[in-house]
Design a protein around this motif. Sequence first.
Motif, PDB file in Angstrom:
ATOM      1  N   ASN A 191       2.519  58.564  15.361  1.00  0.00           N
ATOM      2  CA  ASN A 191       2.030  59.727  14.627  1.00  0.00           C
ATOM      3  C   ASN A 191       3.229  60.374  13.927  1.00  0.00           C
ATOM      4  O   ASN A 191       4.310  60.494  14.503  1.00  0.00           O
ATOM      5  N   ALA A 192       3.015  60.801  12.693  1.00  0.00           N
ATOM      6  CA  ALA A 192       4.041  61.529  11.953  1.00  0.00           C
ATOM      7  C   ALA A 192       3.697  63.007  11.944  1.00  0.00           C
ATOM      8  O   ALA A 192       2.513  63.385  11.991  1.00  0.00           O
ATOM      9  N   GLY A 235       0.040  67.555   1.024  1.00  0.00           N
ATOM     10  CA  GLY A 235      -0.607  66.394   0.437  1.00  0.00           C
ATOM     11  C   GLY A 235      -1.592  65.728   1.380  1.00  0.00           C
ATOM     12  O   GLY A 235      -1.520  65.896   2.610  1.00  0.00           O
ATOM     13  N   ASN A 236      -2.500  64.951   0.814  1.00  0.00           N
ATOM     14  CA  ASN A 236      -3.502  64.251   1.618  1.00  0.00           C
ATOM     15  C   ASN A 236      -2.876  63.250   2.579  1.00  0.00           C
ATOM     16  O   ASN A 236      -3.483  62.900   3.599  1.00  0.00           O
ATOM     17  N   GLU A 237      -1.672  62.773   2.270  1.00  0.00           N
ATOM     18  CA  GLU A 237      -1.044  61.766   3.121  1.00  0.00           C
ATOM     19  C   GLU A 237      -0.695  62.310   4.507  1.00  0.00           C
ATOM     20  O   GLU A 237      -0.438  61.538   5.440  1.00  0.00           O
ATOM     21  N   SER A 238      -0.682  63.627   4.659  1.00  0.00           N
ATOM     22  CA  SER A 238      -0.386  64.192   5.981  1.00  0.00           C
ATOM     23  C   SER A 238      -1.525  63.964   6.973  1.00  0.00           C
ATOM     24  O   SER A 238      -1.303  63.992   8.184  1.00  0.00           O
ATOM     25  N   LYS A 254     -10.303  61.132  11.241  1.00  0.00           N
ATOM     26  CA  LYS A 254      -8.946  61.502  10.867  1.00  0.00           C
ATOM     27  C   LYS A 254      -8.506  62.725  11.664  1.00  0.00           C
ATOM     28  O   LYS A 254      -9.301  63.344  12.375  1.00  0.00           O
ATOM     29  N   GLU A 255      -7.239  63.063  11.539  1.00  0.00           N
ATOM     30  CA  GLU A 255      -6.706  64.223  12.243  1.00  0.00           C
ATOM     31  C   GLU A 255      -7.293  65.518  11.693  1.00  0.00           C
ATOM     32  O   GLU A 255      -7.681  65.593  10.524  1.00  0.00           O
ATOM     33  N   GLN A 256      -7.326  66.507  12.546  1.00  0.00           N
ATOM     34  CA  GLN A 256      -7.536  67.868  12.072  1.00  0.00           C
ATOM     35  C   GLN A 256      -6.160  68.511  11.904  1.00  0.00           C
ATOM     36  O   GLN A 256      -5.283  68.350  12.758  1.00  0.00           O
ATOM     37  N   ILE A 257      -5.971  69.230  10.800  1.00  0.00           N
ATOM     38  CA  ILE A 257      -4.691  69.884  10.519  1.00  0.00           C
ATOM     39  C   ILE A 257      -4.953  71.350  10.238  1.00  0.00           C
ATOM     40  O   ILE A 257      -5.874  71.687   9.478  1.00  0.00           O
ATOM     41  N   TRP A 258      -4.162  72.220  10.849  1.00  0.00           N
ATOM     42  CA  TRP A 258      -4.311  73.651  10.626  1.00  0.00           C
ATOM     43  C   TRP A 258      -2.933  74.311  10.577  1.00  0.00           C
ATOM     44  O   TRP A 258      -1.942  73.767  11.058  1.00  0.00           O
ATOM     45  N   SER A 259      -2.889  75.481   9.959  1.00  0.00           N
ATOM     46  CA  SER A 259      -1.654  76.262   9.874  1.00  0.00           C
ATOM     47  C   SER A 259      -1.857  77.618  10.518  1.00  0.00           C
ATOM     48  O   SER A 259      -2.920  78.234  10.377  1.00  0.00           O
ATOM     49  N   LEU A 275      -6.797  73.275   7.441  1.00  0.00           N
ATOM     50  CA  LEU A 275      -6.497  72.678   6.135  1.00  0.00           C
ATOM     51  C   LEU A 275      -7.246  71.367   5.914  1.00  0.00           C
ATOM     52  O   LEU A 275      -7.667  71.059   4.799  1.00  0.00           O
ATOM     53  N   PHE A 276      -7.374  70.568   6.989  1.00  0.00           N
ATOM     54  CA  PHE A 276      -8.087  69.296   6.916  1.00  0.00           C
ATOM     55  C   PHE A 276      -9.041  69.199   8.107  1.00  0.00           C
ATOM     56  O   PHE A 276      -8.637  69.395   9.256  1.00  0.00           O
ATOM     57  N   ASP A 277     -10.285  68.853   7.798  1.00  0.00           N
ATOM     58  CA  ASP A 277     -11.294  68.629   8.823  1.00  0.00           C
ATOM     59  C   ASP A 277     -11.309  67.148   9.199  1.00  0.00           C
ATOM     60  O   ASP A 277     -11.077  66.275   8.353  1.00  0.00           O
ATOM     61  N   ALA A 278     -11.587  66.864  10.470  1.00  0.00           N
ATOM     62  CA  ALA A 278     -11.527  65.484  10.952  1.00  0.00           C
ATOM     63  C   ALA A 278     -12.524  64.572  10.249  1.00  0.00           C
ATOM     64  O   ALA A 278     -12.249  63.386  10.031  1.00  0.00           O
ATOM     65  N   ARG A 279     -13.672  65.096   9.860  1.00  0.00           N
ATOM     66  CA  ARG A 279     -14.718  64.279   9.240  1.00  0.00           C
ATOM     67  C   ARG A 279     -14.716  64.363   7.716  1.00  0.00           C
ATOM     68  O   ARG A 279     -14.970  63.374   7.027  1.00  0.00           O
ATOM     69  N   HIS A 280     -14.433  65.543   7.169  1.00  0.00           N
ATOM     70  CA  HIS A 280     -14.645  65.767   5.748  1.00  0.00           C
ATOM     71  C   HIS A 280     -13.360  65.903   4.946  1.00  0.00           C
ATOM     72  O   HIS A 280     -13.415  66.094   3.726  1.00  0.00           O
ATOM     73  N   GLY A 281     -12.213  65.817   5.583  1.00  0.00           N
ATOM     74  CA  GLY A 281     -10.958  65.886   4.860  1.00  0.00           C
ATOM     75  C   GLY A 281     -10.556  67.299   4.499  1.00  0.00           C
ATOM     76  O   GLY A 281     -10.821  68.258   5.238  1.00  0.00           O
ATOM     77  N   ARG A 282      -9.929  67.459   3.342  1.00  0.00           N
ATOM     78  CA  ARG A 282      -9.388  68.748   2.934  1.00  0.00           C
ATOM     79  C   ARG A 282     -10.491  69.795   2.839  1.00  0.00           C
ATOM     80  O   ARG A 282     -11.560  69.545   2.256  1.00  0.00           O
TER      81      ARG A 282
END
Length: 322
Positions: A191-192, A235-238, A254-259, A275-282
């Motif tokens: 994981n990055a 970016g989407n690559e995160s 996909k990952e969930q990402i939040w700030s 910022l990014f939902d696991a199912r729907h992306g950004r």
Amino acid sequence: MRRPFRVLRGALSLCVALLASSCGDEFGPGSRLSTVRILGIRSDTPYVRPGATFTTEVLAYDGRADRSRPMRLYWLEDICFSPTDGKPEDCYRQLEAKYPRNQDLTSRVTEGERNTFAMPADAITAAPQTSSPRLALVFAAACAGHLELVGSAEGYPSSVPFACVDQGRRLDANDFVFAFMRVYVSNDLTNANPMPSGVTLDGVPLPTDRPFSFPHCTVQNIDDCPARKLAVTIGNESQEIDPTSGAPGGALLKEQIWSSFFVSSGKLDSESLILFDARHGRTSKAEDEYRGPTVAGNVDLIVVTHDNRSGVAFQSFKLQAE
């Protein structure tokens, strides 16, 4: 959602929300920067191979008005493996057996913002029926004194067994935070950390090499101040695929990402934004609102971005309210 990082304040983690909610500051308890705080911990490799080393970093902030006792940062030397449900309570029992009670632990801990750990070569195979990835916890503290093992509070077995002590006196949550970070041990999974490239205020990128100036709010009630839009540029690559998600044979998520946002002055509308939902992306309209401050002065803005697999990124900015 698996949160990779959680903060435990003072002796009783149960009291965190109660203490914070009783305060009357102009911004919410989660975003308050008025005490000793640990805002995030990250590893250069959130997924670590057995036998490898990994470097951790803690982001701490000293928001106290009185800093006559300097804030110091400590790391416990031990890695705790496979706590039940990812909670630290199982680790506390292990740690209490390794450290002497009521003694200055300065010689037994590492001091500084960063520390390097060695993952045991048998971190996976030593545990019967443990599959990859295996969960591990590392612990850090921000303390305006030195650490001592005092044991969990009577009747509260899940309370932090360490205290921050100065000249024989145990310090409270204004001067002490004890925190942990989850890392994962795996032979093949990786994981990055998220890679946000910046933060914008009302659409203007905030500089990292100098303060960003803006007019302070001139009304008395901060809720009547104009709302300025805060947004994280990423970016989407995160957003990576989470290989541990989904049912057997099913599609992977996909990952969930939040700030999470923190300010030293002013008021934030939200403490965290997905910022990014696991199912729907950004997600759409991933913006926070910042009001104030009502007096001129310097403002520290800190943004900590997480993914749900222990990835963490830090961003810090200086604002100048004129």
